[in-house]
Design a protein around this motif. Structure first.
Motif, PDB file in Angstrom:
ATOM      1  N   SER A 142      -0.750  10.735 -15.067  1.00  0.00           N
ATOM      2  CA  SER A 142       0.503   9.885 -14.782  1.00  0.00           C
ATOM      3  C   SER A 142       1.173   9.986 -16.055  1.00  0.00           C
ATOM      4  N   GLY A 185      -3.892   9.799  -2.422  1.00  0.00           N
ATOM      5  CA  GLY A 185      -2.760   9.678  -2.399  1.00  0.00           C
ATOM      6  C   GLY A 185      -1.789   9.040  -3.190  1.00  0.00           C
ATOM      7  N   GLY A 186      -0.716   8.879  -3.151  1.00  0.00           N
ATOM      8  CA  GLY A 186       0.011   8.157  -4.143  1.00  0.00           C
ATOM      9  C   GLY A 186      -0.057   8.623  -5.648  1.00  0.00           C
ATOM     10  N   ASN A 198       4.534   5.938 -10.098  1.00  0.00           N
ATOM     11  CA  ASN A 198       6.035   6.356 -10.028  1.00  0.00           C
ATOM     12  C   ASN A 198       6.451   6.358 -11.484  1.00  0.00           C
ATOM     13  N   ASP A 257       5.701   1.743 -10.833  1.00  0.00           N
ATOM     14  CA  ASP A 257       4.805   1.345  -9.693  1.00  0.00           C
ATOM     15  C   ASP A 257       3.593   2.121  -9.527  1.00  0.00           C
ATOM     16  N   TYR A 258       2.445   1.632  -9.436  1.00  0.00           N
ATOM     17  CA  TYR A 258       1.068   2.180  -9.158  1.00  0.00           C
ATOM     18  C   TYR A 258       0.466   1.763  -7.894  1.00  0.00           C
ATOM     19  N   SER A 259       0.169   2.594  -6.774  1.00  0.00           N
ATOM     20  CA  SER A 259      -0.607   2.354  -5.621  1.00  0.00           C
ATOM     21  C   SER A 259      -1.269   3.530  -5.267  1.00  0.00           C
ATOM     22  N   ARG A 260      -2.608   3.206  -4.995  1.00  0.00           N
ATOM     23  CA  ARG A 260      -3.251   4.534  -4.567  1.00  0.00           C
ATOM     24  C   ARG A 260      -4.594   4.098  -3.663  1.00  0.00           C
ATOM     25  N   THR A 298      -6.986   0.024  -1.066  1.00  0.00           N
ATOM     26  CA  THR A 298      -5.756   0.216  -1.847  1.00  0.00           C
ATOM     27  C   THR A 298      -5.794  -0.836  -3.273  1.00  0.00           C
ATOM     28  N   ALA A 353      -3.368  -1.472  -6.723  1.00  0.00           N
ATOM     29  CA  ALA A 353      -1.924  -1.376  -6.966  1.00  0.00           C
ATOM     30  C   ALA A 353      -1.821  -2.201  -8.469  1.00  0.00           C
TER      31      ALA A 353
END
Length: 442
Positions: free
Chosen positions: A243, A371-372, A375, A380-383, A403, A405
């Protein structure tokens, strides 16, 4: 004539056809992959391929043509077609060959071990991994063991006088194990990929590891939603580096679509954090003495003591930003170069993974992400995630269907690496602890 000599002929044909500059790249590969499951061979595949790409420039306009064979009697036609295409496409003020190309470099990065295992050897390795997984009590089935070998030759020739050739070998083994049954079934895996066969992890060890991991995941729970420290296992901690790498990629920075575009020279990570890209590591999975444009490579710290110190640039993005290429161009045969990292890693810390977790009363240890992602514009972080709860410093019950985040910049500023860095994937990080993430569960 050698492939390199043929590519020189192709570049000369492009100049003769009216190109102001040109380069040609060739990728030739041979691979063999096998799979064994329950004593039965389920896969045996050999492939050989050759791809050739010619890029030409007329002024600041560029065009690329590609082929799947070296046919010298068609070089003039191929070159003429490329030049004709370049003359009708819009100009790109940042296009062109790299300004500073490497001299012929005698450095030996030890990228080819000269070993070419036959099908029998690979089948034995795949079978050993599969049988080792099956031998562990509680394993109900497997998806089999796999083993592979490949050798890839890459040649780049430019009209500016650069000519380089790299030969790379690769050896691999993996296993996937299943535990439980029906809706309670769990799967996990392990693998090893190396440049030198002698450094490949033992197939039986890989099989047992896959089985042990699958068994540990049985009967997962779904914890309550809360905020807690999260510890990332090394096989997923590298995703945080991925990332970060996308945020400092020259393409994102030049477009203004990176959260870090204005943070050069500023502290982004916690003090003491160092992130390095080392394209000249001996036997590295992504090592290379020169990049996809012929620019010499060198190891560089992208982050020093938590401070962002460098972008990842090819020549085009460097021109957009008024900088010099960092030697990070990567390319295939049918598209233009683009910047990418090589052997990227986060330097290890001083604490063992156990010491990193010992003060955590309640936390999460992540072994799988789905997934995810993060960003690159907003951070923004979400997995989706799975792993184990941490209770009073120890791994506890398995968890799934959760999840995690948080905010990317907060995560970077509040992470701590352990001391267990191993170079296994090309992008590598040790166990990493991140404070204050949100776990969304039951």
């Amino acid at each position: 004539m050698s492939h390199q000599e043929r590519l020189s002929e192709l570049v000369a044909a492009a100049i003769h056809a009216g190109a102001d500059a040109a380069d040609a790249v060739l990728v030739a590969s041979t691979s063999l992959s096998v799979g064994r499951r329950g004593g039965v061979t389920e896969q045996l595949e050999r492939s050989e391929g050759l791809d050739l790409g010619l890029r030409v420039f007329t002024g600041r306009s560029a065009a690329i043509v590609s082929a799947t064979a070296i046919e010298p009697d068609r070089f003039a036609q191929l070159a003429a077609r490329a030049v004709a295409m370049a003359r009708v496409v819009p100009e790109d003020p940042y296009s062109g060959l790299a300004e500073a190309m490497a001299e012929p470099d005698p450095i030996d990065l030890q990228l080819d071990d000269g070993q070419e295992p036959d099908a029998a050897a690979l089948l034995a390795r795949a079978d050993a991994a599969d049988q080792a997984a099956r031998a562990i009590a509680g394993i109900t089935n497997t998806e089999g063991g796999e083993a592979g070998y490949s050798r890839t030759e890459v040649i780049l020739v430019t009209s500016a006088g650069f000519a380089g050739r790299t030969l790379r070998s690769s050896h691999s083994v993996q296993a996937v194990a299943l535990a439980g049954a029906g809706t309670d079934m769990q799967r996990d895996y392990d693998y090893s990929t190396t440049v030198f066969l002698a450094e490949l992890e033992d197939a039986e060890t890989i099989g047992r590891s896959a089985a042990t991991r699958a068994l540990a995941r049985l009967n997962p729970t779904r914890p309550r939603t809360t905020k807690l420290p999260v510890v990332f296992d090394p096989r997923v901690s590298s995703s945080l580096l991925g990332s970060f790498a996308s945020m400092i990629n020259g393409s994102s920075v030049a477009r203004g679509t990176s959260l870090l575009k204005d943070r050069m020279g500023q502290r982004v990570f916690a003090p003491g954090i160092t992130i390095t890209d080392d394209p000249r590591r001996l036997r590295g999975l992504r090592s290379k003495a020169w990049d996809g444009e012929g620019v010499p490579t060198k190891a560089r710290n992208l982050v020093e003591d938590g401070v962002l110190t460098s972008w990842v640039l090819d020549s085009r993005t460097a021109r957009q930003l008024g900088l010099a290429s960092t030697g990070h161009a990567s390319r295939g045969t049918s598209g233009p170069p683009s910047p990418t990292t090589t052997n990227l890693f986060m330097a290890p810390g001083t604490l063992s993974p156990a010491a990193l977790m010992e003060d955590i009363v309640e936390g999460l240890y992540v072994t799988e992400l789905m997934g995810g992602g993060m960003n690159g514009v907003t951070g923004d972080y979400s997995r989706g995630a799975a792993g184990f709860m941490i209770r009073h410093g120890q791994l506890a019950e398995p968890v799934a269907e959760i999840t995690i985040a948080g905010s990317g910049l907060d995560m970077f500023a509040n992470l701590t690496p352990a001391n267990d860095l191993r170079f296994r994937r090309g992008t590598d990080a040790p166990t990493i602890r991140v404070e204050g993430l949100t776990l969304a569960g039951a």
